[in-house]
Design an enzyme around this catalytic site. Structure first.
Site, short mmCIF file in Angstrom:
data_model
loop_
_atom_site.label_atom_id
_atom_site.label_comp_id
_atom_site.label_asym_id
_atom_site.label_seq_id
_atom_site.Cartn_x
_atom_site.Cartn_y
_atom_site.Cartn_z
N CYS A 130 -19.34 3.20 8.55
CA CYS A 130 -18.59 2.50 9.60
C CYS A 130 -17.31 3.29 9.78
O CYS A 130 -16.46 3.33 8.89
CB CYS A 130 -18.30 1.06 9.14
SG CYS A 130 -17.21 0.16 10.26
N CYS A 155 -17.14 -8.32 5.29
CA CYS A 155 -16.41 -7.07 5.08
C CYS A 155 -15.17 -7.34 4.23
O CYS A 155 -14.32 -8.15 4.62
CB CYS A 155 -15.93 -6.48 6.39
SG CYS A 155 -17.25 -6.21 7.56
N CYS A 167 -19.97 -5.08 3.35
CA CYS A 167 -19.19 -3.93 3.81
C CYS A 167 -17.88 -3.93 3.04
O CYS A 167 -17.35 -5.00 2.73
CB CYS A 167 -18.92 -4.07 5.32
SG CYS A 167 -17.83 -2.77 5.96
N CYS A 226 0.41 0.11 10.28
CA CYS A 226 -0.16 -0.90 9.37
C CYS A 226 0.88 -1.84 8.76
O CYS A 226 1.86 -1.40 8.13
CB CYS A 226 -0.93 -0.19 8.26
SG CYS A 226 -1.78 -1.39 7.19
N ARG A 271 -18.03 -1.52 17.78
CA ARG A 271 -17.37 -2.81 17.54
C ARG A 271 -16.09 -2.95 18.33
O ARG A 271 -15.19 -2.11 18.24
CB ARG A 271 -17.07 -3.00 16.05
CG ARG A 271 -16.37 -4.32 15.76
CD ARG A 271 -16.19 -4.59 14.29
NE ARG A 271 -17.45 -4.70 13.62
CZ ARG A 271 -17.71 -4.19 12.41
NH1 ARG A 271 -16.78 -3.54 11.78
NH2 ARG A 271 -18.89 -4.35 11.86
N CYS A 298 0.85 -1.20 0.00
CA CYS A 298 0.00 0.00 0.00
C CYS A 298 0.89 1.25 0.00
O CYS A 298 1.84 1.35 0.77
CB CYS A 298 -0.91 0.00 1.23
SG CYS A 298 -2.03 1.42 1.24
N CYS A 346 0.74 4.71 6.84
CA CYS A 346 0.13 4.53 8.17
C CYS A 346 1.10 3.75 9.07
O CYS A 346 1.45 2.61 8.75
CB CYS A 346 -1.20 3.81 8.04
SG CYS A 346 -2.26 4.51 6.76
N1 SAM Z 1 -6.59 0.77 3.00
C1 SAM Z 1 -7.86 1.14 3.42
C2 SAM Z 1 -7.83 2.32 4.37
O1 SAM Z 1 -6.93 2.45 5.16
O2 SAM Z 1 -8.73 3.12 4.29
C3 SAM Z 1 -8.64 0.01 4.06
C4 SAM Z 1 -7.95 -1.03 4.88
S1 SAM Z 1 -7.21 -0.48 6.38
C5 SAM Z 1 -6.27 -1.89 6.87
C6 SAM Z 1 -8.57 -0.41 7.53
C7 SAM Z 1 -8.29 0.01 8.94
O3 SAM Z 1 -7.68 -1.05 9.66
C8 SAM Z 1 -7.37 1.18 9.19
O4 SAM Z 1 -7.97 2.41 8.98
C9 SAM Z 1 -7.01 1.01 10.64
O5 SAM Z 1 -7.93 1.71 11.47
C10 SAM Z 1 -7.16 -0.51 10.86
N2 SAM Z 1 -5.84 -1.13 11.14
C11 SAM Z 1 -4.85 -1.35 10.24
N3 SAM Z 1 -3.78 -1.89 10.84
C12 SAM Z 1 -4.08 -2.01 12.16
C13 SAM Z 1 -3.37 -2.50 13.29
N4 SAM Z 1 -2.12 -2.94 13.21
N5 SAM Z 1 -4.01 -2.50 14.48
C14 SAM Z 1 -5.29 -2.04 14.58
N6 SAM Z 1 -6.00 -1.56 13.54
C15 SAM Z 1 -5.40 -1.55 12.34
FE1 SF4 Z 2 -2.82 1.24 3.35
FE2 SF4 Z 2 -2.80 0.10 5.72
FE3 SF4 Z 2 -3.02 2.72 5.56
FE4 SF4 Z 2 -5.09 1.14 4.73
S1 SF4 Z 2 -4.30 1.35 6.82
S2 SF4 Z 2 -4.22 2.92 3.71
S3 SF4 Z 2 -3.91 -0.60 3.95
S4 SF4 Z 2 -1.24 1.50 4.91
#
Ligand code: SAM
Ligand code: SF4
Ligand code: DTB
Length: 361
Positions: free
Chosen positions: A204, A113, A144, A76, A276, A69, A73
């Protein structure tokens, strides 16, 4: 333009109390500062006024496009900026997604989802994700998706295909946000959420706690969510899953009671939303999860995988529900006998297993 299924704007909870959208920082902080038992009592009361306190909604997650990606973040495992050793995978085929949805349905999930590690979907991805929505919906599951940022046309196309919910998290307070993500702004996220709302889908939106933020940031996140013109129908509260290779891997653990408090305050601020108990349950014992349910959490991710990290196995969750007398919530819009049958069968299996062990003891 809102579509025909646009949710009616909320104005009252079932106890006829007006839903508020004007919470200030001091009021929210005062809730966090209540003695724990007082906070739990207030949250339970609000919960019982609006929901059956022994029902929990169950959703199953599937990563339809994994890793690589472009966003940065810090929490992530799927960010290309983080070296977590995760193997990237292309967008799954529609047929493969349908097979996974069938497994989730048989196990008793009511919502499916689908998540993609994208900044936003590209035009060439859209026909495939729209087909996924149509086919999963046709199976009688709620749908979702979480695909990153959406423009107005993309949101409308998903709504027209039958997407029930779109997940897009604010993640944290506006003030702490810049320490966690730099490649998209807080305003980008609010814009996506308003495109989702305008297209008539259910929202959500929630966040993550345990990222090194302070109490003021947890207050700020909940204030942003609660002061939206319509509360998100679903509010995921994630406990950070620490993944090696991410910059937050070594962050200090959050005090578990502060997590429970966050759930309780979310319940009080957004009385009619499903809150949730989201990522992080693999690290929580049963007693901690029971406290979260008491605080007003009434939705979980169900199935042994979140997107790329572990979640408790379905049989462990069924056993926990049995111990607590919790029933999986039935779908609200249709009564699908096959789905209800699958849940009842799964619960019966656990009861049979338990009586088998008890008889042998
Ligand atoms: N890439 C898209 C986005 O970020 O909008 C969708 C998938 S992203 C993985 C969805 C959500 O998962 C993130 O916004 C974050 O809140 C949550 N998330 C991701 N990694 C996480 C982690 N290590 N622990 C807890 N929540 C996590
Ligand atoms: Fe990409 Fe993870 Fe950020 Fe979603 S949360 S935008 S998958 S880096
Ligand atoms: C949400 O708030 N939590 C889910 C879902 N929405 C998409 C994702 C949790 C991801 C946890 C890390 C992983 O498994 O990759």
């Amino acid at each position: 333009m809102p579509n025909a299924q646009a949710p009616v704007a909320q104005s009252k909870s079932s106890s006829n109390q007006a839903l508020r959208h004007d919470w200030n920082v001091d009021e929210i902080t005062a809730l966090f500062d209540l003695p724990f038992n007082d906070l739990m009592f207030r949250a339970q009361n609000v919960h019982r006024e609006n929901f059956d306190a022994n029902e929990v909604q169950v959703s199953t997650l599937l990563s339809i496009k994994t890793g690589a990606c472009p966003e940065d973040c810090k929490y992530c495992p799927q960010s290309a900026h983080n070296d977590t050793g995760l193997e990237a995978e292309r967008l799954m085929k529609v047929k493969e997604v349908i097979c996974e949805a069938e497994v989730a349905k048989q196990a008793g999930a009511s919502r499916f989802c689908m998540g993609a590690a994208w900044k936003n979907p590209r035009a060439k991805d859209m026909p495939y994700v729209l087909e996924m929505v149509r086919e999963v919906k046709a199976m009688g599951l709620e749908t979702c998706m979480t695909l990153g940022m959406l423009d107005g046309d993309q949101a409308q196309a998903l709504a027209d295909a039958g997407l029930d919910y779109y997940n897009h998290n604010l993640d944290t307070s506006p003030e702490y946000y810049g320490s966690i993500i730099t490649t998209r702004t807080y305003q980008d996220r609010l814009d996506t959420l308003s495109n989702v709302r305008d297209a008539g889908m259910k929202v959500c939106a929630g966040g993550i706690v345990g990222m090194g933020e302070n109490l003021r940031d947890r207050v700020g996140l909940l204030q942003q969510l609660a002061n939206m013109p319509i509360h998100p129908e679903s509010v995921p509260i994630n406990m950070l899953v620490k993944v090696e290779g991410t910059p937050l891997d070594q962050v200090d653990d959050l005090e578990p009671f502060d997590f429970v408090r966050t759930i309780a305050v979310a319940r009080i601020l957004m009385p009619t939303s499903h809150v949730r108990l989201s990522a992080g349950r693999e690290e929580m014992n049963e007693q901690m999860q029971a406290l979260c349910f008491m605080a007003g959490a009434n939705s979980i991710f169900y199935g042994e995988r979140l997107l790329t990290t572990d979640n408790p196995a379905a049989d462990r969750d069924r056993a926990l529900f049995n111990k607590l007398g919790i029933r999986p919530e039935k779908r609200q819009d249709v009564s699908d006998e096959a789905h209800i049958g699958a849940i009842e069968q799964a619960l019966q299996d656990v009861e049979d297993e338990q009586s088998f062990y008890n008889a042998g003891a």
